[in-house]
Motif scaffolding. Sequence first.
Motif, short mmCIF file in Angstrom:
data_model
loop_
_atom_site.label_atom_id
_atom_site.label_comp_id
_atom_site.label_asym_id
_atom_site.label_seq_id
_atom_site.Cartn_x
_atom_site.Cartn_y
_atom_site.Cartn_z
N ARG A 138 28.95 84.98 -0.82
CA ARG A 138 29.83 86.12 -0.59
C ARG A 138 30.80 85.88 0.58
N ASP A 142 34.17 83.26 -0.10
CA ASP A 142 34.72 84.49 -0.65
C ASP A 142 36.20 84.35 -0.94
N THR A 326 33.90 87.72 -9.98
CA THR A 326 33.91 88.96 -10.77
C THR A 326 33.87 88.60 -12.25
N ASP A 346 31.29 92.81 -10.19
CA ASP A 346 31.74 92.09 -9.00
C ASP A 346 30.53 91.80 -8.11
N HIS A 348 30.59 90.87 -5.17
CA HIS A 348 30.89 91.35 -3.83
C HIS A 348 30.75 92.86 -3.71
N THR A 350 32.89 95.15 -4.54
CA THR A 350 34.12 95.80 -4.09
C THR A 350 34.91 96.38 -5.25
N PRO A 402 33.91 92.98 1.46
CA PRO A 402 32.69 92.91 0.69
C PRO A 402 31.61 93.79 1.30
N GLU A 404 27.88 94.88 2.27
CA GLU A 404 26.66 94.16 2.65
C GLU A 404 25.44 94.89 2.11
#
Length: 404
Positions: A138, A142, A326, A346, A348, A350, A402, A404
């Motif tokens: 991530r 990223d 993604t 995704d 991440h 997001t 992103p 957590e």
Amino acid sequence: MSGRLLPVLLLSLYLGLGSVKSQGSSQDHFIIQYLERRLTQMEERLNECQQNTATATQKTYDLSAELRGYISTVRVLRSEVKSLVDSVTVRVDRMERELEYLENKIPTQSDIEMEEVLLEQQIKAAELEQQKKKARIRVERDCGTVLTEIKSLKIVKRTGDTSGSWFKDPSDGSKVYLLSGIRNNTLLEYVSLQSFTERSSTPAARVLQMPFHWQGTGHVVFNGFLYCHKADTPNQIVKVDLVNGTEVDSTLLPGVGNLPVYSLNPNTYMDLAVDELGLWVIHADPEYEGNLVITKLDKGTLAVEYTWDTQCRSHDAEGAFLICGTLYVVYNTRYGGRSSIQCLYDIHDTIHSDESPVMFFPKRYTSHSSIHYHPGDKQLYAWDDGYQTIYKVETRTNDQAPAE
């Protein structure tokens, strides 16, 4: 006087003897006839008795033969039962010895508690290591590219079977690779896209024979190596060096092979993909209601780095690809129609599928057997019912941090 009487007496005596003889002959004839009838009846009864005796003898012989067969079967069964009893006896003896061994090896309660503590520590350490791997994916690698539109298409060529896959190596911007069909051992390598589009290209395509057959259409080429699903195996991924066509590594991916990754492409059980973050495998998990699962692989060792369960269903899906971690899933109908992206995931966290609009492909009627994203070209290389097609995609930078 006496002389006259003697002849008369003799005559009378003769006549009387004749009469008596005549009566005796009639009685003898009657007796003879009676005896003959009785003898005939006795002969008939003797013949009937003889026939009955022969029939009884034949039945006795048949019964004896049948009994001999039963006796032979009983002997065989007795031998089998004896063997089974001996086998059971041996197993019982072995089980008794194993039970005795286990009784001597059963740890004490304190040992069990210590082992449980150690196991719990090992599980926590493994979970922590997985979280670290996920964090590295991530944060360290990223990227913030988000798909916004599939803008245009270009039909490059029509060749091969109705199903297949074609793509470029993201690490080499020129070479084009084609694998036709859903099961084969041949790969075609073209020096450029122009060489691929020309009918009589010079130089001709390089034909590479694999040492095994591949299955499905979910192949990729990355850093000069072919990654594909080995045929006749449920979940084996093979890495092939394209310089000499030799297998250099392989791995078994757990949980794969029980369900096609996309219901509209029933011969593909795992779909390998490449994006800006590296090498991925997309597959469906029947224990997760048939939804899609994405697994990040180390391109060198094929080791699993991390796995994500998605909410995107495999039903009515025909393909998928990844951009910057993604997953974009393409849906259609089994009769062919306008392909559209209706679900995304995704890693991440997001971008969310329910917040993203449905994105349609520009061509009205399609039936894709494979879709591969090229992170360098920002294009999709698709196999549409025998046509090799390129889709131009529009992206934007995702400004969200992103989660957590």
